[in-house]
Design a protein around this motif. Sequence first.
Motif, short mmCIF file in Angstrom:
data_model
loop_
_atom_site.label_atom_id
_atom_site.label_comp_id
_atom_site.label_asym_id
_atom_site.label_seq_id
_atom_site.Cartn_x
_atom_site.Cartn_y
_atom_site.Cartn_z
N MET A 14 2.59 3.89 -11.56
CA MET A 14 3.74 3.41 -10.80
C MET A 14 4.32 4.52 -9.94
N VAL A 15 4.33 5.75 -10.47
CA VAL A 15 4.87 6.87 -9.73
C VAL A 15 4.07 7.11 -8.46
N SER A 16 2.74 7.05 -8.56
CA SER A 16 1.91 7.29 -7.39
C SER A 16 2.13 6.23 -6.32
N VAL A 17 2.35 4.99 -6.75
CA VAL A 17 2.64 3.92 -5.80
C VAL A 17 3.96 4.18 -5.09
N ALA A 18 4.97 4.61 -5.85
CA ALA A 18 6.28 4.89 -5.27
C ALA A 18 6.18 6.02 -4.26
N VAL A 19 5.47 7.08 -4.59
CA VAL A 19 5.33 8.22 -3.67
C VAL A 19 4.64 7.79 -2.39
N ALA A 20 3.56 7.03 -2.53
CA ALA A 20 2.83 6.58 -1.34
C ALA A 20 3.69 5.67 -0.48
N ALA A 21 4.43 4.75 -1.11
CA ALA A 21 5.25 3.81 -0.35
C ALA A 21 6.37 4.50 0.40
N LEU A 22 7.03 5.44 -0.25
CA LEU A 22 8.19 6.08 0.35
C LEU A 22 7.81 7.17 1.36
N HIS A 23 6.52 7.45 1.53
CA HIS A 23 6.06 8.36 2.57
C HIS A 23 5.32 7.62 3.69
N GLU A 24 5.34 6.30 3.62
CA GLU A 24 4.68 5.49 4.65
C GLU A 24 5.62 5.29 5.83
N ARG A 25 5.19 5.66 7.02
CA ARG A 25 6.04 5.57 8.21
C ARG A 25 6.06 4.18 8.83
N ASP A 26 5.03 3.40 8.60
CA ASP A 26 4.96 2.05 9.17
C ASP A 26 5.56 1.07 8.17
N PRO A 27 6.74 0.50 8.46
CA PRO A 27 7.35 -0.42 7.48
C PRO A 27 6.51 -1.66 7.21
N GLY A 28 5.67 -2.03 8.16
CA GLY A 28 4.81 -3.18 7.96
C GLY A 28 3.73 -2.97 6.91
N ARG A 29 3.50 -1.73 6.53
CA ARG A 29 2.47 -1.42 5.53
C ARG A 29 3.03 -1.27 4.12
N LEU A 30 4.37 -1.31 3.99
CA LEU A 30 4.96 -1.05 2.68
C LEU A 30 4.63 -2.13 1.66
N TRP A 31 4.86 -3.38 2.00
CA TRP A 31 4.58 -4.44 1.04
C TRP A 31 3.08 -4.64 0.80
N PRO A 32 2.23 -4.56 1.82
CA PRO A 32 0.79 -4.62 1.52
C PRO A 32 0.35 -3.52 0.55
N LEU A 33 0.97 -2.34 0.67
CA LEU A 33 0.64 -1.25 -0.26
C LEU A 33 1.03 -1.63 -1.68
N LEU A 34 2.23 -2.18 -1.85
CA LEU A 34 2.65 -2.64 -3.18
C LEU A 34 1.77 -3.77 -3.68
N ALA A 35 1.46 -4.69 -2.78
CA ALA A 35 0.67 -5.86 -3.17
C ALA A 35 -0.70 -5.49 -3.68
N ALA A 36 -1.22 -4.36 -3.20
CA ALA A 36 -2.54 -3.93 -3.66
C ALA A 36 -2.49 -3.33 -5.06
N ALA A 37 -1.32 -2.80 -5.46
CA ALA A 37 -1.23 -2.10 -6.74
C ALA A 37 -0.58 -2.91 -7.85
N LEU A 38 0.34 -3.80 -7.52
CA LEU A 38 1.13 -4.48 -8.55
C LEU A 38 0.33 -5.38 -9.49
N PRO A 39 -0.64 -6.16 -8.99
CA PRO A 39 -1.34 -7.05 -9.93
C PRO A 39 -1.95 -6.31 -11.11
N GLU A 40 -2.68 -5.24 -10.86
CA GLU A 40 -3.29 -4.50 -11.96
C GLU A 40 -2.22 -3.88 -12.85
N LEU A 41 -1.16 -3.38 -12.25
CA LEU A 41 -0.08 -2.76 -13.02
C LEU A 41 0.53 -3.74 -14.02
N CYS A 42 0.65 -5.01 -13.61
CA CYS A 42 1.32 -6.03 -14.43
C CYS A 42 0.34 -6.95 -15.14
#
Length: 269
Positions: A1-29
């Motif tokens: 979860m920490v690595s996902v947070a770091v990657a998301a909060l360093h992403e400059r394109d806001p349009g990529r934030l949710w796709p980034l989460l969407a790629a990681a959350l299913p396996e996490l949960c």
Amino acid sequence: MVSVAVAALHERDPGRLWPLLAAALPELCGGEALIYKLDDWNESEGTVRVSPGVAADELDLLGEEDLGLLRAGYPFAPLYSTGHQRVPVTARQVAGPAWPASPTARLLRRTLDAHHVLGLPLPQTGTPITGCLIYRSGTDFTDDQVRIARRAQPLLAAVEQQRQLLEQWQRQLNARYAPGTGDELAVDCALTPRETTVLLLLADALTAAAIGRRLGISDRTVHKHVENIYRKLGTRDRVSTVLRAQRIGLIPASGPAPGQAPPRKPSRT
């Protein structure tokens, strides 16, 4: 979860934030696929955004009736809209034994090969209720997986605030200068996306405590970001920092009409 947070909060394109989460959350949960919503959903409207790996082509072939079930056929909306605490919960926990025989459950088995769905709303949101739906086949989500989803809620809220602030900032600057000018200036000043959002809230005269509540971070973390902003912009206090950022075009300010030449790049001192 920490690595996902770091990657998301360093992403400059806001349009990529949710796709980034969407790629990681299913396996996490403990899920296999995810659909997320950032706008209002009813039977006829609402953008269905899917995680990588979801059979998007098959979803594109769905008729309006089936799309309506994907948007509004779950038992979560009545639960959350009645003032229930925004906590993750499975469809079976809400609907009981009737869930597998419901039209939505049958559609999910056919289109996603999924038997169960976990609602993961953003905490403290109003209407529309936004968040994710996570799907899995076989047995229902375990109590541990639901608890992990609950621990992920602050991350989702922080990323959504980041997305909204960056999108608004980019729209405002794009209306005045060439598209991408804001990102170029932020890079020239060595500001991270997180520091940029803190700067925007500083310009709105929010206190450190208010900024922390808005972004889901501690006062101490806010002060650390502010110190970094001062150092990178060569300023010493809030007022001079905001004026400096406005002068170089990094944040919107009243002045020349849209279409003017881009601001000068900040000099390094």
